[in-house]
Design a protein around this motif. Structure first.
Motif, PDB file in Angstrom:
ATOM      1  N   LEU A 246       0.643  -1.247   0.141  1.00  0.00           N
ATOM      2  CA  LEU A 246      -0.001  -0.019   0.013  1.00  0.00           C
ATOM      3  C   LEU A 246       0.852   1.314  -0.114  1.00  0.00           C
ATOM      4  O   LEU A 246       0.413   2.341  -0.530  1.00  0.00           O
ATOM      5  CB  LEU A 246      -0.857   0.052   1.184  1.00  0.00           C
ATOM      6  N   VAL A 247       2.099   1.147   0.475  1.00  0.00           N
ATOM      7  CA  VAL A 247       3.028   2.372   0.567  1.00  0.00           C
ATOM      8  C   VAL A 247       4.214   2.196  -0.440  1.00  0.00           C
ATOM      9  O   VAL A 247       4.990   2.924  -0.695  1.00  0.00           O
ATOM     10  CB  VAL A 247       3.571   2.816   1.872  1.00  0.00           C
ATOM     11  N   LEU A 248       4.357   0.781  -0.901  1.00  0.00           N
ATOM     12  CA  LEU A 248       5.386   0.539  -1.978  1.00  0.00           C
ATOM     13  C   LEU A 248       5.107   0.435  -3.323  1.00  0.00           C
ATOM     14  O   LEU A 248       6.005   0.465  -4.098  1.00  0.00           O
ATOM     15  CB  LEU A 248       6.067  -0.692  -1.540  1.00  0.00           C
ATOM     16  N   SER A 249       3.910   0.508  -3.765  1.00  0.00           N
ATOM     17  CA  SER A 249       3.430   0.128  -5.220  1.00  0.00           C
ATOM     18  C   SER A 249       3.918   1.148  -5.979  1.00  0.00           C
ATOM     19  O   SER A 249       4.559   0.870  -7.033  1.00  0.00           O
ATOM     20  CB  SER A 249       1.861   0.120  -4.968  1.00  0.00           C
ATOM     21  N   ASP A 250       3.798   2.572  -5.870  1.00  0.00           N
ATOM     22  CA  ASP A 250       4.195   3.472  -6.623  1.00  0.00           C
ATOM     23  C   ASP A 250       5.818   3.504  -6.875  1.00  0.00           C
ATOM     24  O   ASP A 250       6.241   3.878  -7.937  1.00  0.00           O
ATOM     25  CB  ASP A 250       3.707   4.758  -6.047  1.00  0.00           C
ATOM     26  N   TYR A 251       6.497   3.370  -5.603  1.00  0.00           N
ATOM     27  CA  TYR A 251       7.894   3.280  -5.704  1.00  0.00           C
ATOM     28  C   TYR A 251       8.508   2.246  -6.443  1.00  0.00           C
ATOM     29  O   TYR A 251       9.295   2.347  -7.499  1.00  0.00           O
ATOM     30  CB  TYR A 251       8.571   3.116  -4.218  1.00  0.00           C
ATOM     31  N   ASN A 252       7.849   0.849  -6.351  1.00  0.00           N
ATOM     32  CA  ASN A 252       8.308  -0.280  -7.152  1.00  0.00           C
ATOM     33  C   ASN A 252       7.988   0.124  -8.765  1.00  0.00           C
ATOM     34  O   ASN A 252       8.816  -0.512  -9.342  1.00  0.00           O
ATOM     35  CB  ASN A 252       7.471  -1.606  -6.767  1.00  0.00           C
ATOM     36  N   GLU A 253       6.842   0.565  -8.871  1.00  0.00           N
ATOM     37  CA  GLU A 253       6.584   0.895 -10.196  1.00  0.00           C
ATOM     38  C   GLU A 253       7.498   1.869 -10.878  1.00  0.00           C
ATOM     39  O   GLU A 253       8.073   1.626 -11.974  1.00  0.00           O
ATOM     40  CB  GLU A 253       5.140   1.283 -10.544  1.00  0.00           C
ATOM     41  N   TYR A 254       7.752   2.595 -10.382  1.00  0.00           N
ATOM     42  CA  TYR A 254       8.815   3.668 -10.827  1.00  0.00           C
ATOM     43  C   TYR A 254      10.172   3.051 -10.936  1.00  0.00           C
ATOM     44  O   TYR A 254      10.929   3.472 -11.957  1.00  0.00           O
ATOM     45  CB  TYR A 254       8.818   5.107  -9.859  1.00  0.00           C
ATOM     46  N   VAL A 255      10.744   2.549  -9.958  1.00  0.00           N
ATOM     47  CA  VAL A 255      11.895   1.864  -9.922  1.00  0.00           C
ATOM     48  C   VAL A 255      12.293   0.931 -11.266  1.00  0.00           C
ATOM     49  O   VAL A 255      13.138   0.797 -11.782  1.00  0.00           O
ATOM     50  CB  VAL A 255      12.199   1.292  -8.640  1.00  0.00           C
ATOM     51  N   ALA A 256      11.123   0.090 -11.141  1.00  0.00           N
ATOM     52  CA  ALA A 256      11.059  -0.887 -12.383  1.00  0.00           C
ATOM     53  C   ALA A 256      11.141  -0.185 -13.710  1.00  0.00           C
ATOM     54  O   ALA A 256      11.726  -0.731 -14.703  1.00  0.00           O
ATOM     55  CB  ALA A 256       9.848  -1.858 -12.390  1.00  0.00           C
ATOM     56  N   LYS A 257      10.502   0.934 -13.901  1.00  0.00           N
ATOM     57  CA  LYS A 257      10.356   1.659 -15.252  1.00  0.00           C
ATOM     58  C   LYS A 257      11.669   2.375 -15.468  1.00  0.00           C
ATOM     59  O   LYS A 257      12.077   2.596 -16.630  1.00  0.00           O
ATOM     60  CB  LYS A 257       9.191   2.603 -15.216  1.00  0.00           C
ATOM     61  N   SER A 258      12.187   3.132 -14.361  1.00  0.00           N
ATOM     62  CA  SER A 258      13.215   4.032 -14.536  1.00  0.00           C
ATOM     63  C   SER A 258      14.610   3.710 -14.117  1.00  0.00           C
ATOM     64  O   SER A 258      15.523   4.349 -14.617  1.00  0.00           O
ATOM     65  CB  SER A 258      12.932   5.151 -13.516  1.00  0.00           C
ATOM     66  N   THR A 259      14.973   2.536 -13.646  1.00  0.00           N
ATOM     67  CA  THR A 259      16.254   1.906 -13.374  1.00  0.00           C
ATOM     68  C   THR A 259      17.124   2.152 -14.528  1.00  0.00           C
ATOM     69  O   THR A 259      16.564   1.456 -15.549  1.00  0.00           O
ATOM     70  CB  THR A 259      16.135   0.525 -12.827  1.00  0.00           C
ATOM     71  N   GLY A 260      18.256   2.476 -14.468  1.00  0.00           N
ATOM     72  CA  GLY A 260      19.204   2.617 -15.664  1.00  0.00           C
ATOM     73  C   GLY A 260      18.601   3.581 -16.778  1.00  0.00           C
ATOM     74  O   GLY A 260      19.457   3.968 -17.603  1.00  0.00           O
ATOM     75  N   LYS A 261      17.509   4.528 -16.683  1.00  0.00           N
ATOM     76  CA  LYS A 261      17.138   5.424 -17.405  1.00  0.00           C
ATOM     77  C   LYS A 261      17.414   6.937 -17.027  1.00  0.00           C
ATOM     78  O   LYS A 261      17.156   7.777 -17.718  1.00  0.00           O
ATOM     79  CB  LYS A 261      15.528   5.044 -17.924  1.00  0.00           C
ATOM     80  N   VAL A 262      17.379   6.834 -15.445  1.00  0.00           N
ATOM     81  CA  VAL A 262      17.684   8.173 -15.029  1.00  0.00           C
ATOM     82  C   VAL A 262      18.761   8.130 -14.063  1.00  0.00           C
ATOM     83  O   VAL A 262      19.288   7.120 -13.753  1.00  0.00           O
ATOM     84  CB  VAL A 262      16.347   8.745 -14.240  1.00  0.00           C
ATOM     85  N   PRO A 263      19.415   9.222 -13.638  1.00  0.00           N
ATOM     86  CA  PRO A 263      20.577   9.171 -12.612  1.00  0.00           C
ATOM     87  C   PRO A 263      20.100   8.495 -11.510  1.00  0.00           C
ATOM     88  O   PRO A 263      18.975   8.506 -11.124  1.00  0.00           O
ATOM     89  CB  PRO A 263      20.864  10.625 -12.322  1.00  0.00           C
TER      90      PRO A 263
END
Length: 292
Positions: A246-263
């Motif tokens: 409930l508090v990790l879902s947005d973080y998990n989605e963002y990290v999965a999508k953005s790792t290696g693509k942003v600093p």
């Protein structure tokens, strides 16, 4: 066995019971989560409990030290809880860890012997509760058995889930515990849709009546719970609400999508901000905002 009236976690949940609000218990796997939930608590002037699984001890004792120090440096009340400690040796080890101020790093420990049959569960729980209390640490136990599993918790899918009965509440309170985690249709892990959440509110109400303020009730298995279900549980005595996805879902989605693509710095900062926002919203929803 005397209750720990000066224990910070006990005081926090006693206040929640009196004020009829919930305290967020945030399952934390990394420093970003701890930073985010404390920032949320400070922004909302809310009490907070940081939840670590026994996995944290294996991962790094430094992580436990970080959580303990962060809790004590916060400008609002924050406690550290070891959730689902299922090995007596791990409980003994955790109970000896000190924070930098000399107090126990864990304000509370869940003595989770629910994978044993009832009589052995009770015997082991009583012994470990006495040990924790002797070191000033509050305790929690699970009468019945909450089905399922999540990262860092032994999966009980092969075991039959057992609903907590009002009758066995006395047995567990007699072990000396401070917090009770009942099984009333809640499960660890995913429900795969809100329509699959079937809680026995009458059972929870009967447990609240049986408890009669002797211990505080805490809620496990909240993945996918909407605010109205949380509020129904709080109305029936729940004081701490454990949250994971409930508090990790947005973080998990963002990290999965953005790792290696942003600093990496941006990844950490944005991910932390996403968790903080979700924590703040839940603090509003469960009524703890402004209660610190």
């Amino acid at each position: 066995m005397p209750k720990l009236s000066n224990n910070r976690a006990v005081r926090m949940l006693n206040a929640a019971a009196e004020g009829k609000y919930g305290v967020l218990g945030v399952v934390s796997y990394n420093m970003e989560t701890i930073i985010a939930c404390i920032a949320a608590a400070e922004a909302k002037k809310s009490p907070l409990q940081i939840l670590l699984f026994p996995w944290a001890l294996k991962y790094s004792p430094l992580f436990v030290d970080f959580a303990a120090m962060a809790a004590r440096k916060a400008s609002v009340p924050v406690t550290v809880h070891m959730d689902h400690a299922q090995d007596p040796e791990v409980i003994k080890q955790a109970s000896q860890i000190k924070a930098h101020d000399g107090t126990p790093a864990f304000d509370s420990i869940m003595v989770d012997m629910s994978h044993y049959e009832k009589e052995e569960n009770l015997a082991k729980t009583k012994e470990l509760v006495a040990l924790c209390h002797s070191r000033g640490i509050a305790t929690e136990a699970e009468p019945g058995r909450i089905e399922g599993g999540e990262d860092g918790v032994k999966d009980t899918a092969e075991l039959e889930g057992m609903m907590t009965t009002a009758e066995e509440v006395d047995d567990f309170i007699a072990t000396g515990i401070d917090f009770l985690a009942p099984a009333f249709g809640n499960v660890h892990g995913d429900y795969h849709g809100v329509e699959n959440i079937h809680l026995d509110y009458d059972r929870l109400a009967s447990i609240q009546k049986k408890v009669d303020g002797r211990v505080q009730i805490v809620l496990h298995g909240t993945n996918e719970f909407p605010p109205d279900i949380m509020k129904k549980c709080i109305e029936r005595g729940v004081t701490r609400i454990n949250v994971n996805k409930l508090v990790l879902s947005d973080y998990n989605e963002y990290v999965a999508k953005s790792t290696g693509k942003v600093p990496l710095t941006q990844l950490l900062e944005k991910g932390t901000a996403l968790m903080q926002a979700q924590c703040e919203q839940w603090m509003d929803d469960i009524g703890s905002s402004g209660k610190a």
